[in-house]
Design an enzyme around this catalytic site. Structure first.
Site, PDB file in Angstrom:
ATOM      1  CE  LYS A 177       3.289  -5.975   4.012  1.00 10.62           C
ATOM      2  NZ  LYS A 177       2.621  -4.843   4.740  1.00 10.62           N
ATOM      3  CG  ASP A 234      -0.270  -0.145   2.631  1.00  7.28           C
ATOM      4  OD1 ASP A 234       0.886  -0.253   2.547  1.00  7.28           O
ATOM      5  OD2 ASP A 234      -1.059  -0.160   3.492  1.00  7.28           O
ATOM      6  CB  SER A 235       4.623   1.603   0.041  1.00  3.44           C
ATOM      7  OG  SER A 235       4.787   0.517  -0.764  1.00  3.44           O
ATOM      8  CD  GLU A 241       0.539  -1.285   8.085  1.00  3.52           C
ATOM      9  OE1 GLU A 241      -0.070  -0.809   8.823  1.00  3.52           O
ATOM     10  OE2 GLU A 241       0.853  -1.222   6.939  1.00  3.52           O
ATOM     11  CG  ASP A 284       0.338  -3.990   1.996  1.00  2.22           C
ATOM     12  OD1 ASP A 284       0.492  -4.713   3.200  1.00  2.22           O
ATOM     13  OD2 ASP A 284       1.292  -3.194   1.890  1.00  2.22           O
ATOM     14  CD  GLU A 331       7.743  -0.323   7.632  1.00  5.42           C
ATOM     15  OE1 GLU A 331       6.954  -1.045   7.180  1.00  5.42           O
ATOM     16  OE2 GLU A 331       8.135   0.897   7.335  1.00  5.42           O
TER      17      GLU A 331
HETATM   18  O1  KIV Z   1       3.603  -1.019   1.595  1.00  4.63           O
HETATM   19  C1  KIV Z   1       4.781  -1.565   1.579  1.00  4.63           C
HETATM   20  O2  KIV Z   1       5.494  -1.386   0.733  1.00  4.63           O
HETATM   21  C2  KIV Z   1       5.241  -2.398   2.672  1.00  4.63           C
HETATM   22  C3  KIV Z   1       6.566  -2.745   2.717  1.00  4.63           C
HETATM   23  C4  KIV Z   1       7.315  -1.748   3.080  1.00  4.63           C
HETATM   24  C5  KIV Z   1       6.769  -3.855   3.798  1.00  4.63           C
HETATM   25  O3  KIV Z   1       4.373  -2.851   3.562  1.00  4.63           O
END
Ligand code: KIV
Length: 280
Positions: free
Chosen positions: A122, A53-54, A124, A92, A191
């Site tokens: 994924k 989600d980055s 969090e 994510d 992280e």
């Molecule tokens: O969203 C992302 O890119 C991440 C990574 C930095 C692990 O969660």
């Protein structure tokens, strides 16, 4: 098995990466948000491609990861999956698509799997998402956890400082890693936590840990692709090693292109059609 340039390729699965931990083989992971990049990362040999989600920050130009939607993630994940033959693609789950109640998270994870063809999701957090993870993993959907600096909680942390610096928080991170393992995750991203704490977490669980700003002792490493290729210049955390300076490459290539147009050097005769026979 999948086909890559006519050859059979053995796909990376959650079992592969779990075995890599046992064998002491480090796991290489990167993020990707589009077909072309995903294809290159796959060909270069990464084991896990994360549609992070980055993308809210490095692709959409947002200040945090919070605004990205499930529809955005589905769109990018489909493109990434089309580019990958060997790596395991993980997607994510965006902010507020799984934190509300476990059933909603479970349904959204199902949408990601059905609509994108990815290999897992994924999420969090620790205890607070354990029930959602349990339901999802039991339905056969691989789930990756994420502890330490979890960017979806940035407003409650108050900034991007490293996590796990106090004894109490360090103990909580180790305990939450165990909770995630028990709930059924196949690996955990750690992280921005001290390297010594990441080493303790890595020893405390039997599933692989993937570090970002978490030192050398995790079972694998991940970086945001736009950071490590020097494409995203808005900030440069100390844990990012830049393997290229693509921002500069692009600026100078585009600068040359602009100047060739102005000076009428582009296109040349060879780059123009002079007869109807040469159509290439
Ligand atoms: O969203 C992302 O890119 C991440 C990574 C930095 C692990 O969660």
């Amino acid at each position: 098995m999948a086909q890559q340039s006519g050859q059979q390729v053995k796909r990376v699965t959650t079992k592969t990466v779990m075995a890599m931990k046992k064998e002491g083989n480090k796991i290489a992971c990167l993020t990707a948000y589009d077909y072309v990049t995903a294809k290159l990362l796959d060909q270069a040999g990464v084991e896990i491609v994360l549609v992070g989600d980055s993308l809210a920050m490095v692709f959409q130009g947002e200040e945090t990861t919070l605004p990205v939607t499930l529809e955005d993630m589905l769109y990018h994940a489909k493109a990434v999956v089309r580019g990958v033959r060997r790596a395991l693609v993980i997607v994510d789950m965006p902010f507020m698509t799984y934190q509300g109640n476990p059933e909603e998270g479970f349904r959204n994870a199902g949408r990601i799997m059905k609509e994108t063809g990815a290999g897992g999701v994924k999420v969090e957090g620790g205890e607070r998402v354990a029930e959602m993870i349990r339901m999802t993993a039991q339905a056969g959907i691989p789930v990756m956890g994420h502890l330490g600096l979890t960017p979806q909680s940035i407003h409650s942390f108050g900034g991007y400082q490293p996590r796990g610096a106090t004894k109490e928080e360090a103990r909580r991170i180790i305990a939450e890693a165990r909770v995630l393992e028990e709930a059924g995750v196949f690996s955990i991203v750690l992280e921005k936590i001290p390297a010594t704490l990441a080493a303790k977490v890595t020893q405390s669980v039997s599933i692989p840990t993937i570090g970002i700003g978490a030192g050398i002792h995790t079972d694998g490493q991940i970086l945001v692709v736009s950071d490590m290729l020097g494409l995203y210049e808005d900030f440069h955390p100390r844990f990012v090693r830049r393997y290229a300076n693509l921002a500069e490459e692009i600026r100078s290539s585009v600068g040359k292109y602009v100047s060739d147009i102005k000076s009428k050097k582009f296109p040349s005769k060879d780059e123009s059609y002079t007869s109807l026979v040469s159509r290439k």
